[in-house]
Write a protein that holds these residues in place. Structure first.
Motif, mmCIF file in Angstrom:
data_model
loop_
_atom_site.group_PDB
_atom_site.id
_atom_site.type_symbol
_atom_site.label_atom_id
_atom_site.label_comp_id
_atom_site.label_asym_id
_atom_site.label_seq_id
_atom_site.Cartn_x
_atom_site.Cartn_y
_atom_site.Cartn_z
ATOM 1 N N ASN A 113 -27.478 7.503 26.298
ATOM 2 C CA ASN A 113 -27.588 7.754 27.729
ATOM 3 C C ASN A 113 -26.709 8.901 28.228
ATOM 4 O O ASN A 113 -26.613 9.139 29.427
ATOM 5 C CB ASN A 113 -27.296 6.497 28.552
ATOM 6 N N ASP A 114 -26.047 9.617 27.290
ATOM 7 C CA ASP A 114 -25.291 10.808 27.677
ATOM 8 C C ASP A 114 -26.094 12.058 27.316
ATOM 9 O O ASP A 114 -26.913 12.044 26.396
ATOM 10 C CB ASP A 114 -23.947 10.864 26.947
ATOM 11 N N VAL A 115 -25.828 13.149 28.024
ATOM 12 C CA VAL A 115 -26.436 14.427 27.687
ATOM 13 C C VAL A 115 -25.554 15.121 26.663
ATOM 14 O O VAL A 115 -24.402 14.724 26.432
ATOM 15 C CB VAL A 115 -26.625 15.297 28.939
ATOM 16 N N PHE A 116 -26.086 16.160 26.062
ATOM 17 C CA PHE A 116 -25.338 16.897 25.041
ATOM 18 C C PHE A 116 -25.304 18.376 25.421
ATOM 19 O O PHE A 116 -26.337 18.986 25.682
ATOM 20 C CB PHE A 116 -25.994 16.718 23.660
ATOM 21 N N MET A 117 -24.095 18.945 25.479
ATOM 22 C CA MET A 117 -23.926 20.351 25.830
ATOM 23 C C MET A 117 -24.020 21.210 24.573
ATOM 24 O O MET A 117 -23.355 20.931 23.569
ATOM 25 C CB MET A 117 -22.564 20.577 26.500
ATOM 26 N N VAL A 118 -24.878 22.251 24.616
ATOM 27 C CA VAL A 118 -24.974 23.192 23.503
ATOM 28 C C VAL A 118 -24.405 24.527 23.940
ATOM 29 O O VAL A 118 -24.472 24.906 25.114
ATOM 30 C CB VAL A 118 -26.440 23.362 23.030
ATOM 31 N N ASN A 119 -23.817 25.260 22.979
ATOM 32 C CA ASN A 119 -23.203 26.558 23.272
ATOM 33 C C ASN A 119 -23.400 27.452 22.049
ATOM 34 O O ASN A 119 -22.582 27.449 21.143
ATOM 35 C CB ASN A 119 -21.725 26.387 23.607
ATOM 36 N N GLY A 120 -24.492 28.205 22.036
ATOM 37 C CA GLY A 120 -24.810 29.035 20.878
ATOM 38 C C GLY A 120 -24.406 30.482 21.083
ATOM 39 O O GLY A 120 -24.024 30.901 22.175
ATOM 40 N N THR A 121 -24.477 31.246 20.001
ATOM 41 C CA THR A 121 -24.212 32.684 20.055
ATOM 42 C C THR A 121 -25.329 33.415 19.305
ATOM 43 O O THR A 121 -25.898 32.879 18.342
ATOM 44 C CB THR A 121 -22.855 33.048 19.433
ATOM 45 N N ILE A 122 -25.613 34.633 19.747
ATOM 46 C CA ILE A 122 -26.624 35.461 19.096
ATOM 47 C C ILE A 122 -26.070 36.862 18.896
ATOM 48 O O ILE A 122 -25.089 37.252 19.532
ATOM 49 C CB ILE A 122 -27.930 35.527 19.916
ATOM 50 N N SER A 123 -26.687 37.612 17.995
ATOM 51 C CA SER A 123 -26.279 38.997 17.749
ATOM 52 C C SER A 123 -27.511 39.871 17.572
ATOM 53 O O SER A 123 -28.575 39.403 17.153
ATOM 54 C CB SER A 123 -25.386 39.084 16.505
ATOM 55 N N ASN A 124 -27.351 41.145 17.908
ATOM 56 C CA ASN A 124 -28.406 42.162 17.766
ATOM 57 C C ASN A 124 -29.656 41.850 18.583
ATOM 58 O O ASN A 124 -30.750 42.286 18.234
ATOM 59 C CB ASN A 124 -28.791 42.357 16.287
ATOM 60 N N THR A 125 -29.512 41.099 19.634
ATOM 61 C CA THR A 125 -30.614 40.806 20.532
ATOM 62 C C THR A 125 -30.054 40.235 21.823
ATOM 63 O O THR A 125 -28.893 39.815 21.872
ATOM 64 C CB THR A 125 -31.620 39.814 19.908
ATOM 65 N N SER A 126 -30.865 40.223 22.846
ATOM 66 C CA SER A 126 -30.458 39.624 24.113
ATOM 67 C C SER A 126 -31.380 38.483 24.518
ATOM 68 O O SER A 126 -31.232 37.924 25.596
ATOM 69 C CB SER A 126 -30.453 40.692 25.220
ATOM 70 N N THR A 127 -32.311 38.129 23.644
ATOM 71 C CA THR A 127 -33.301 37.114 23.974
ATOM 72 C C THR A 127 -33.274 35.989 22.948
ATOM 73 O O THR A 127 -33.292 36.244 21.738
ATOM 74 C CB THR A 127 -34.715 37.722 24.018
#
Length: 202
Positions: free
Chosen positions: A145-159
């Protein structure tokens, strides 16, 4: 000795007849004429093709054009290799230096047919676009019943976008930092895989 300068029509037809006449000295009366054929070899021409933009994982298909040449040669200012550098149509395999520089200049050279000497060059540039990268973060846990926070990173793109192997939803799947709301099916399964996909620049 005499020097003959070819005219435009001579060069266009690629040949000309030159005639030499010897006139008699007295007491002889008859002149004598002889001729020779001079042929002109056209200068070499080359065209390397147009600049190309590729993903860093792709190889370049080269289609060079050469005329009036005895041989051709592809060379690189980088560290890649050619499938056959002495063929007008060949493949170039970019090297690590090419990829890190994100571009490389290739030169196509044509060597003149005899009796002409020398060579002519033409160049193209390959632009190598870096492949996108994505990191979704470390595995995590959350209470039912809790939500989960995601925090990703990307490189060589903005999408990029998030997706799930379950049936829950993201608050905004286009944001790197967002909230995942698990479904009842996700809770029942006990685990779910969240995937961050980095989309290549075009």
């Amino acid at each position: 000795d005499a020097q003959y300068t070819p005219g435009n029509n001579d060069l266009a037809s690629e040949e000309v007849y030159l005639q030499l006449t010897a006139f008699p000295a007295a007491p002889c009366l008859e002149s004598h004429t002889d001729s020779m054929l001079v042929t002109f070899s056209p200068l070499p021409e080359v065209f390397a093709g147009y600049d190309q933009t590729l993903c860093e994982t792709e190889n370049a298909t080269l289609s060079g054009y050469a005329a009036n040449t005895v041989s051709v040669l592809w060379t690189t200012q980088g560290d890649g290799t050619f499938e056959d550098p002495q063929a007008a149509n060949t493949t170039y395999f970019p090297g690590s230096q090419d990829i890190s520089s994100e571009s490389v200049v290739l030169t196509f050279t044509g060597n003149a047919n005899a009796p002409c000497t020398g060579s002519v060059d033409d160049e193209i540039t390959l632009y190598l676009i870096p492949q996108p990268g994505a990191f979704a973060g470390d595995d995590g846990e959350t209470c039912v019943n809790d939500v989960f926070m995601v925090n990703g990173t990307i490189s060589n793109t903005s999408t990029s976008h998030w997706s799930t192997s379950g049936t829950g939803v993201f608050e905004d799947p286009s944001l790197l930092t967002t909230t995942y709301i698990p479904s009842e099916e996700d809770y029942s399964a006990g685990a779910v895989t969240l995937t961050l996909t980095a989309e290549a620049n075009t």
